[in-house]
Structure formats: C-alpha cells, structure tokens
Design a protein around this motif. Structure first.
Motif, mmCIF file in Angstrom:
data_model
loop_
_atom_site.group_PDB
_atom_site.id
_atom_site.type_symbol
_atom_site.label_atom_id
_atom_site.label_comp_id
_atom_site.label_asym_id
_atom_site.label_seq_id
_atom_site.Cartn_x
_atom_site.Cartn_y
_atom_site.Cartn_z
ATOM 1 N N GLY A 38 36.681 26.905 53.306
ATOM 2 C CA GLY A 38 35.992 28.373 53.269
ATOM 3 C C GLY A 38 34.804 28.729 53.902
ATOM 4 N N ALA A 39 33.892 27.646 53.935
ATOM 5 C CA ALA A 39 32.633 27.354 54.728
ATOM 6 C C ALA A 39 32.974 27.401 56.254
ATOM 7 C CB ALA A 39 31.800 26.384 54.404
ATOM 8 N N VAL A 40 33.929 26.782 56.737
ATOM 9 C CA VAL A 40 34.417 26.566 57.944
ATOM 10 C C VAL A 40 34.928 27.990 58.688
ATOM 11 C CG1 VAL A 40 35.768 25.475 59.577
ATOM 12 C CG2 VAL A 40 34.667 24.087 58.284
ATOM 13 N N THR A 41 35.733 28.866 57.684
ATOM 14 C CA THR A 41 36.508 29.843 57.955
ATOM 15 C C THR A 41 35.545 30.763 58.154
ATOM 16 O OG1 THR A 41 38.451 28.928 56.523
ATOM 17 C CG2 THR A 41 38.359 31.300 57.390
ATOM 18 N N LEU A 42 34.264 31.100 57.276
ATOM 19 C CA LEU A 42 33.517 32.170 57.233
ATOM 20 C C LEU A 42 32.379 31.809 58.377
ATOM 21 C CD1 LEU A 42 32.972 34.546 55.701
ATOM 22 C CD2 LEU A 42 31.636 33.456 54.312
ATOM 23 N N ALA A 43 32.403 30.670 58.720
ATOM 24 C CA ALA A 43 31.221 30.527 59.697
ATOM 25 C C ALA A 43 31.971 30.799 61.094
ATOM 26 C CB ALA A 43 30.894 28.962 60.044
ATOM 27 N N LEU A 44 33.287 30.574 61.453
ATOM 28 C CA LEU A 44 33.948 30.618 62.570
ATOM 29 C C LEU A 44 34.080 32.353 62.598
ATOM 30 C CD1 LEU A 44 36.226 27.670 62.628
ATOM 31 C CD2 LEU A 44 34.543 28.383 64.329
ATOM 32 N N ALA A 45 34.493 33.086 61.396
ATOM 33 C CA ALA A 45 34.507 34.443 61.464
ATOM 34 C C ALA A 45 33.378 35.264 61.887
ATOM 35 C CB ALA A 45 34.876 34.920 60.039
ATOM 36 N N LEU A 46 32.117 34.513 61.538
ATOM 37 C CA LEU A 46 30.863 35.216 62.125
ATOM 38 C C LEU A 46 30.564 34.944 63.571
ATOM 39 C CD1 LEU A 46 28.666 34.273 58.975
ATOM 40 C CD2 LEU A 46 29.291 36.395 60.016
ATOM 41 N N PHE B 215 37.291 40.034 55.572
ATOM 42 C CA PHE B 215 37.506 41.522 55.657
ATOM 43 C C PHE B 215 36.384 42.224 56.037
ATOM 44 C CE2 PHE B 215 38.214 45.708 55.019
ATOM 45 C CZ PHE B 215 39.581 45.952 55.473
ATOM 46 N N SER B 216 35.175 41.953 55.295
ATOM 47 C CA SER B 216 33.828 42.494 55.668
ATOM 48 C C SER B 216 33.542 42.187 56.963
ATOM 49 C CB SER B 216 33.082 42.226 54.496
ATOM 50 O OG SER B 216 33.557 42.753 53.370
ATOM 51 N N VAL B 217 33.455 40.836 57.262
ATOM 52 C CA VAL B 217 32.886 40.473 58.582
ATOM 53 C C VAL B 217 33.880 41.060 59.639
ATOM 54 C CG1 VAL B 217 32.957 38.451 60.180
ATOM 55 C CG2 VAL B 217 32.209 38.223 57.893
ATOM 56 N N GLY B 218 34.969 41.239 59.494
ATOM 57 C CA GLY B 218 35.616 42.082 60.467
ATOM 58 C C GLY B 218 35.254 43.584 60.443
ATOM 59 N N VAL B 219 35.096 43.983 59.371
ATOM 60 C CA VAL B 219 34.726 45.454 59.520
ATOM 61 C C VAL B 219 33.252 45.701 60.432
ATOM 62 C CG1 VAL B 219 34.089 47.455 58.259
ATOM 63 C CG2 VAL B 219 36.068 46.412 57.527
ATOM 64 N N VAL B 220 32.390 44.966 60.054
ATOM 65 C CA VAL B 220 31.241 44.852 60.497
ATOM 66 C C VAL B 220 31.226 44.713 62.192
ATOM 67 C CG1 VAL B 220 28.889 43.616 60.925
ATOM 68 C CG2 VAL B 220 29.785 44.120 58.685
ATOM 69 N N GLY B 221 32.053 43.754 62.380
ATOM 70 C CA GLY B 221 32.273 43.468 64.076
ATOM 71 C C GLY B 221 32.827 44.830 64.586
#
Lengths: 183, 101
Positions: free
Chosen positions: A13-21, B16-22
């Motif tokens: 989960g941490a890796v996924t969120l970091a890569l999404a950011l 989902f929220s990260v996607g919306v911000v982007g």
C-alpha cells in the motif's frame, strides 16, 4: 474476529501510494508513465494478496503490461519536454483542487464507514471466510448471467474503439478526400 | 487496529483522490490521462476488497469490465493526442481553446 492487514499489504500500500504521488509530481512525462506502470503493478500484487488471483493476473497483463506500455510508447514518440509542475499565477487552482480533494476524501471515508462497520459484524459470523471464491469460474458465472448485457456491450465498445483509432490514425483523411475529388 | 477491508478501501480512496488532484492540476494532456487511469485503479481496488468481503465475485466481474473500458479509452485518447500533436506540436491542454469564443 476481524482480519487486520498484513505487513506485506502495508508495504504494498505504501509503495502504491508513493508511486501514485510520483505520477502527479514528476516533471518528466516519462517518469510519470513509468511510475504509473509501477502503481498498476503493485495494485495487481495487492489483488494477489487478498486472494483475487485472476483479477490480479488480468490487472498485471492488461493494465501494467499493455495499457501502460502504450502510454510509455506515446510519451516517447511525442518527445515531450519536461514541464514545470507549478506554474506561477495558477496558485488558486492548486489550493482549490487540494481542498476539494481533501474534502472528497474525508466525505468518502465517512460515507463508507457505516458499511465497513456492518461488514465487520459479518466477519464475526465467519461468512467472508466461507465464500472466498474469486476464481475464473465464479467471475465468468457472474459475467455470463447477471452482467451479460454489459459484457456484450463491451464487445461493441471495443469494435467502436478500434474503428475510431483507425480513423484518427489515418493522416488527414478529409483533406486527402478533397484532393482526390479535385483530381 | 483497522481491519483489512478498511485499509484497502482507504487506500483505494486515497489513490482516487491523488488522481483527482493530478487531473485538476497537471496541464499536460498525457499526464491528465494517466491520472484518469489512477482514478480507475483506486475504484478497482475498492471493488475487489468489497467483493472479497461479500464473498462473491460480482466486484471482480465489474473490475474486468472496467479494465476493458479503460483499455478502449486509453487507446482512443492516446491516438487523439497523437493527432493533436501532429496538428499543433503540443499536448498541453491550455493550448487547445478552439471552442472558446
């Protein structure tokens, strides 16, 4: 007894969120595209960790394998310059979208919370342990009975998409037709 | 201690929220498209975790349909951006104001 997330799931989960950011913060579109691939891949690994092996395999094959490679291909084809993430004079837009998304996140969590509590009660009865069948057979039973019409509609959608891509891909179709009419 | 379902749904909503911000902040068309994929990915995660906790495969079936629709959408949108780039040499969304009076 509720099932708490394992260490592997916290890590994924941490890796996924970091890569999404990294997708939305990277200056270079190539970096964004490659971290999108990583996000999709580690989501597929999370699917494996919750026992949805078939969906995880489809996620990795189609999403991380095909769609994100298409993205990387197009980004490299177009030779885009790295862009600035923050453009001066657009600060209100950034503040507005961060506030909207924070509000959305809080509202979504609050609206889902009662459902999650009820499901916790179901877990006590052990119902979720009873039926964990998410294999290809169970999924295709759903797709071919309850979701038959949406399933057939995706066939039409894919056909329309193929035709649309062919039309868009032909170079200047309209001007060529005009030239051939003039001849 | 939070349960696995709460963790996974929270993670899906966060993606989902990260996607919306982007999508709202980045002006590069291709990155906006990638943020769209991020949003779909967050929804997929929520659907799979709900499917697991209801003990049936309905959520997983919906995820397969979403993946198909996302593939069609990505192919069409990418070819649209390629032909826009051919015409104007840019995929910045701010450069396209053709319909503005």
């Amino acid at each position: 007894m509720t099932v708490s997330p394992t260490f592997l799931q916290w890590l994924l989960g941490a890796v996924t969120l970091a890569l999404a950011l990294l997708v939305i913060l990277g200056r270079n579109p190539v970096v964004s595209a490659i971290s999108l691939m990583g996000t999709l891949f580690s989501t597929g690994l999370i699917f494996f960790s919750v026992g949805a092996q078939f969906v995880g395999a489809v996620q990795i094959l189609i999403y991380a394998g095909a769609i994100s490679v298409l993205f990387i291909f197009v980004v490299m084809l177009l030779d885009l310059r790295p862009t600035r993430v923050r453009i001066p004079g657009r600060a209100p837009v950034y503040v507005f979208s961060f506030v909207v998304c924070a509000l959305f996140f809080v509202a979504a969590i609050l609206s889902v919370l009662p459902v999650l509590r009820n499901l916790g009660a179901i877990e006590i009865l052990g119902l979720s342990e009873a039926g964990l069948d998410q294999g290809p057979v169970a999924i295709s039973m759903q797709l071919l009975s309850k979701y038959m019409i949406p399933f057939q509609a995706t066939a039409l959608l894919l056909l329309a998409a193929v035709m649309g891509v062919v039309v868009l891909g032909k170079k200047n179709m309209l001007s060529e037709r005009k030239q051939s009419e003039q001849k | 201690m939070i349960s696995e379902l709460q963790f996974l749904v929270g993670l899906g909503l966060a993606i989902f929220s990260v996607g919306v911000v982007g999508f709202l902040t980045r002006r590069n068309g291709l990155i906006a498209l990638m943020c769209l994929e991020l949003m779909l990915n967050g929804v997929n995660l929520c659907l799979v975790s709900f499917s697991r906790h209801h003990g049936n495969a309905e959520g997983s079936a919906l995820v397969l349909l979403i993946v198909l629709v996302a593939a069609a959408e990505a192919a069409l949108a990418l070819s649209l951006f390629v032909s826009l780039y051919r015409q104007s040499g840019s995929v910045e969304l701010d450069d396209f104001r053709l319909l503005k009076g």
